[in-house]
Motif scaffolding. Structure first.
Motif, mmCIF file in Angstrom:
data_model
loop_
_atom_site.group_PDB
_atom_site.id
_atom_site.type_symbol
_atom_site.label_atom_id
_atom_site.label_comp_id
_atom_site.label_asym_id
_atom_site.label_seq_id
_atom_site.Cartn_x
_atom_site.Cartn_y
_atom_site.Cartn_z
ATOM 1 N N ALA A 1 -13.027 47.527 -0.345
ATOM 2 C CA ALA A 1 -13.395 47.388 1.070
ATOM 3 C C ALA A 1 -12.731 48.472 1.917
ATOM 4 C CB ALA A 1 -13.015 46.006 1.585
ATOM 5 N N LYS A 2 -11.445 48.761 1.614
ATOM 6 C CA LYS A 2 -10.757 49.781 2.399
ATOM 7 C C LYS A 2 -11.314 51.167 2.093
ATOM 8 C CE LYS A 2 -6.250 51.091 4.132
ATOM 9 N NZ LYS A 2 -4.797 50.780 4.150
ATOM 10 N N SER A 3 -11.677 51.420 0.841
ATOM 11 C CA SER A 3 -12.282 52.706 0.483
ATOM 12 C C SER A 3 -13.628 52.892 1.187
ATOM 13 C CB SER A 3 -12.448 52.792 -1.033
ATOM 14 O OG SER A 3 -13.074 54.006 -1.400
ATOM 15 N N GLU A 4 -14.408 51.797 1.223
ATOM 16 C CA GLU A 4 -15.693 51.875 1.931
ATOM 17 C C GLU A 4 -15.486 52.080 3.424
ATOM 18 O OE1 GLU A 4 -17.875 48.371 1.062
ATOM 19 O OE2 GLU A 4 -18.269 48.910 -1.048
ATOM 20 N N LEU A 5 -14.433 51.495 3.992
ATOM 21 C CA LEU A 5 -14.141 51.691 5.411
ATOM 22 C C LEU A 5 -13.766 53.144 5.692
ATOM 23 C CD1 LEU A 5 -13.800 50.550 8.236
ATOM 24 C CD2 LEU A 5 -11.437 49.933 7.627
ATOM 25 N N ILE A 6 -12.972 53.740 4.773
ATOM 26 C CA ILE A 6 -12.619 55.157 4.940
ATOM 27 C C ILE A 6 -13.869 56.029 4.884
ATOM 28 C CG2 ILE A 6 -11.398 57.094 3.876
ATOM 29 C CD1 ILE A 6 -9.272 55.089 2.938
ATOM 30 N N ASP A 7 -14.720 55.741 3.891
ATOM 31 C CA ASP A 7 -15.956 56.521 3.763
ATOM 32 C C ASP A 7 -16.851 56.354 4.990
ATOM 33 O OD1 ASP A 7 -15.174 57.469 1.309
ATOM 34 O OD2 ASP A 7 -16.223 55.899 0.181
ATOM 35 N N SER A 8 -16.947 55.136 5.500
ATOM 36 C CA SER A 8 -17.812 54.898 6.659
ATOM 37 C C SER A 8 -17.259 55.572 7.910
ATOM 38 C CB SER A 8 -17.988 53.395 6.888
ATOM 39 O OG SER A 8 -16.759 52.793 7.267
ATOM 40 N N ASP A 9 -15.917 55.572 8.060
ATOM 41 C CA ASP A 9 -15.318 56.271 9.213
ATOM 42 C C ASP A 9 -15.626 57.763 9.166
ATOM 43 O OD1 ASP A 9 -14.254 53.983 10.314
ATOM 44 O OD2 ASP A 9 -12.300 54.194 9.325
ATOM 45 N N ILE A 10 -15.425 58.365 7.984
ATOM 46 C CA ILE A 10 -15.701 59.805 7.851
ATOM 47 C C ILE A 10 -17.189 60.083 8.008
ATOM 48 C CG2 ILE A 10 -15.520 61.793 6.326
ATOM 49 C CD1 ILE A 10 -12.859 60.758 7.459
ATOM 50 N N ASN A 11 -18.012 59.216 7.421
ATOM 51 C CA ASN A 11 -19.463 59.395 7.548
ATOM 52 C C ASN A 11 -19.894 59.291 9.005
ATOM 53 O OD1 ASN A 11 -22.178 59.655 6.497
ATOM 54 N ND2 ASN A 11 -22.428 57.473 6.931
ATOM 55 N N LEU A 12 -19.241 58.413 9.754
ATOM 56 C CA LEU A 12 -19.558 58.281 11.184
ATOM 57 C C LEU A 12 -19.211 59.569 11.932
ATOM 58 C CD1 LEU A 12 -20.655 56.249 13.208
ATOM 59 C CD2 LEU A 12 -18.324 55.445 13.584
ATOM 60 N N MET A 13 -18.070 60.150 11.597
ATOM 61 C CA MET A 13 -17.683 61.429 12.205
ATOM 62 C C MET A 13 -18.713 62.513 11.894
ATOM 63 S SD MET A 13 -14.618 61.121 13.705
ATOM 64 C CE MET A 13 -13.155 60.062 13.679
ATOM 65 N N LEU A 14 -19.100 62.605 10.607
ATOM 66 C CA LEU A 14 -19.997 63.683 10.188
ATOM 67 C C LEU A 14 -21.407 63.495 10.725
ATOM 68 C CD1 LEU A 14 -18.832 64.208 6.494
ATOM 69 C CD2 LEU A 14 -18.269 65.579 8.497
ATOM 70 N N THR A 15 -21.915 62.250 10.728
ATOM 71 C CA THR A 15 -23.265 62.037 11.262
ATOM 72 C C THR A 15 -23.326 62.334 12.753
ATOM 73 O OG1 THR A 15 -22.724 59.671 11.497
ATOM 74 C CG2 THR A 15 -23.954 60.351 9.528
ATOM 75 N N ASP A 16 -22.243 62.045 13.465
ATOM 76 C CA ASP A 16 -22.192 62.405 14.887
ATOM 77 C C ASP A 16 -22.177 63.927 15.047
ATOM 78 O OD1 ASP A 16 -21.604 61.414 17.778
ATOM 79 O OD2 ASP A 16 -20.118 62.975 17.414
ATOM 80 N N LEU A 17 -21.443 64.592 14.139
ATOM 81 C CA LEU A 17 -21.385 66.054 14.165
ATOM 82 C C LEU A 17 -22.775 66.650 13.913
ATOM 83 C CD1 LEU A 17 -19.615 68.688 14.135
ATOM 84 C CD2 LEU A 17 -19.475 68.359 11.655
ATOM 85 N N TYR A 18 -23.474 66.141 12.899
ATOM 86 C CA TYR A 18 -24.793 66.671 12.559
ATOM 87 C C TYR A 18 -25.811 66.369 13.658
ATOM 88 C CZ TYR A 18 -22.736 67.101 7.906
ATOM 89 O OH TYR A 18 -21.931 67.428 6.857
ATOM 90 N N LEU A 19 -25.674 65.207 14.295
ATOM 91 C CA LEU A 19 -26.584 64.877 15.388
ATOM 92 C C LEU A 19 -26.376 65.829 16.563
ATOM 93 C CD1 LEU A 19 -28.721 63.117 16.716
ATOM 94 C CD2 LEU A 19 -26.900 61.535 17.399
ATOM 95 N N ASN A 20 -25.128 66.078 16.920
ATOM 96 C CA ASN A 20 -24.848 67.021 18.008
ATOM 97 C C ASN A 20 -25.345 68.421 17.676
ATOM 98 O OD1 ASN A 20 -23.624 65.159 19.718
ATOM 99 N ND2 ASN A 20 -21.619 65.433 18.773
ATOM 100 N N GLN A 21 -25.258 68.792 16.387
ATOM 101 C CA GLN A 21 -25.777 70.101 15.991
ATOM 102 C C GLN A 21 -27.292 70.153 16.133
ATOM 103 O OE1 GLN A 21 -25.459 70.974 11.820
ATOM 104 N NE2 GLN A 21 -25.705 73.189 12.104
ATOM 105 N N SER A 22 -27.979 69.097 15.717
ATOM 106 C CA SER A 22 -29.446 69.088 15.801
ATOM 107 C C SER A 22 -29.936 69.043 17.237
ATOM 108 C CB SER A 22 -30.003 67.887 15.024
ATOM 109 O OG SER A 22 -29.618 66.666 15.640
#
Length: 501
Positions: A469-490
């Motif tokens: 669960a904690k590993s998935e939370l880490i992945d989801s936090d980072i994924n949230l950062m990156l998807t926001d980054l990619y959205l701002n780029q697009s």
């Protein structure tokens, strides 16, 4: 003794410097700044931009007059033998008639007295043989002018010619103006590519930064899990020594502990490789070590409204490049049209020569100034210009269609990135909820194990669930950062910063 203390001081200084170097901390902004200053792609784009600026400045000079100076010296080995006449010559002396033309009078030519049939006498011209003639070409003049060959022989051994002049375009069908516009569009393209390359560098830095953060957290999680298993192993081992559990239960924990050690090793190696990649982007040595500091709210997660996407994508460098390509195609079309129009230029020259011909054949430097206007009008060239014009029209149409297709694809991409980001937000909320349940489940399992009502397998299952669960939370936090980054780029919301080198 003094040498001993000096050596100790030197070792302490080196250790202190090494410790400070290792303990250095980098933020996301500091990594971005280092990458922008040292990235080779960014440096190449900057040089390309400077070249485009110079080309634009050079194109502007086409509106201004062009000045040229020329100088020539020629040596003629037989220059002193140059003459207008091949030999000495004579010119007949006559009179000017009433009509203003050259003619002969009876006083100007040789004549003789001839007795006519009726017995009268008459004065008639004679030829060179002394015979009477009526052909004007056979008349013999009484006086001639003598022209010696030496009088018309000139010295052309050394010839000097020099001049200075200018050419000023007056009307060139508009092609100079369109060429200048195209140079400005090319400069805009170089500027946009420069910004886009910097934005791509920022994207690479952010991806590498958050990858390091993710692996850093995974390493900390592996260490925490390993510590937890170590404590569990010690508890089971104590129970085994007291005869309360079997050796199989102890071996289960030992296997999990060994797996945890391997996971920790992989996490450490992965973190090292991730830092090496980030170092390469930032221009640092591969083995340079540091710690990353970051804010959990480094990026914003506001939901983007669908009706603003079409407006936002116009800020993207790709959209601006498509617009510049259309502008360049329009200028090429105007240049093709200008070939049907006349070209008008003004010219002026001052030429000096030696020998000069202003006062006879004078061996001195003399010159004159000449100014005029030249016009060139195209008439016919078997349809070459009309075919070129049609080709430019097709290129403009291609550029416009490419722009429309590109904008549609960018709008579709922005919608996909927005959906991905919204999914990441929901996934992050679920991961946080699962984490809360996993923590409570582990707490209950630990209490149950301490009370003796929960088996070792159930405790390790709760621990595994907590780690997952904690590993998935880490992945989801980072994924949230990156998807926001990619959205701002697009959406074109990432702007290229000003780089101070």
């Amino acid at each position: 003794m003094k040498r001993y203390w000096r050596a100790c001081l030197l070792v302490a200084t080196l250790f202190s410097n090494a410790f400070c170097l290792k303990a250095q901390e980098f933020t996301l902004d500091s990594c971005r700044n280092m990458a922008l200053r040292h990235n080779k792609t960014s440096l190449i784009s900057e040089e390309t931009l400077q070249a485009a600026i110079s080309v634009r400045k050079a194109t502007f000079t086409q509106f201004l007059p062009n000045f040229n100076a020329v100088g020539t010296y020629m040596y003629n080995s037989r220059g002193d033998e140059m003459s207008v006449l091949s030999e000495d010559a004579t010119l007949p002396v006559g009179s000017i008639g009433a009509d203003g033309k050259f003619t002969y009078t009876m006083d100007d030519i040789r004549t003789t007295e001839v007795t006519m049939l009726d017995g009268t006498t008459r004065t008639v011209p004679i030829n060179s043989s002394g015979q009477p003639t009526t052909n004007p070409s056979e008349f013999v003049p009484n006086h001639v002018a003598y022209l010696p060959k030496s009088a018309l022989t000139f010295d052309m051994t050394n010839i000097f010619v020099a001049g200075i002049g200018f050419t000023q375009p007056i009307f060139m069908g508009g092609k100079i103006l369109e060429l200048y516009k195209m140079s400005k569009y090319a400069e805009n393209v170089a500027k946009i590519k420069y910004d886009n390359d910097n934005i791509n560098v920022l994207i690479q830095v952010d991806e590498a930064f958050w990858r390091v953060v993710s692996l850093q957290k995974k390493k900390e999680l592996a260490e925490e899990y390993n510590t937890l298993l170590q404590k569990t192993y010690e508890d089971i081992e104590q129970l085994f020594n007291e005869g309360l559990v079997t050796n199989a239960e102890l071996l289960k924990v030992k296997v999990k502990l060994n797996e945890s050690d391997m996971t920790l090793t992989k996490a450490e190696n992965g973190l090292k490789l991730a830092k090496m990649y980030l170092n390469q982007i930032c221009g640092l040595d591969f083995n340079y070590d540091y710690n990353l500091t970051y804010n959990e709210n480094e990026t914003s997660f506001d939901i983007v409204r669908n009706d603003s996407i079409k407006q936002d994508i116009n800020q993207r460098p790709e959209a601006q490049l498509l617009e510049q390509s259309v502008n360049i195609a329009k200028s090429e079309l105007n240049i093709a049209r200008s070939r049907f129009l006349p070209n008008i230029v003004a010219q002026g020259n001052y030429v000096v020569s030696n020998p000069s011909l202003f006062n006879g054949f004078d061996k001195s430097f003399k010159g004159s100034f000449v100014i005029g206007v030249g016009v060139t009008v195209p008439i016919f060239h078997f349809g070459e210009r009309i075919h070129t014009l049609n080709a430019a029209k097709h290129k403009l149409r291609i550029a416009q269609l490419t722009q429309q297709e590109g904008m549609e694809k960018m709008e579709l991409q922005a919608n996909m990135k927005q959906n991905s980001r919204n999914e990441a937000v929901k996934q992050n909320l679920i991961a946080k909820n699962n984490m809360e349940h996993a923590i409570e489940n582990l707490r209950q399992a630990q209490l149950g194990f301490d009370e003796g009502v929960i088996s070792t397998s159930d405790l390790m299952a709760a621990q595994t669930s907590w780690v997952s669960a904690k590993s998935e939370l880490i992945d989801s936090d980072i994924n949230l950062m990156l998807t926001d980054l990619y959205l701002n780029q697009s959406l074109g919301k990432i702007q290229s910063p000003v780089i101070k080198r």
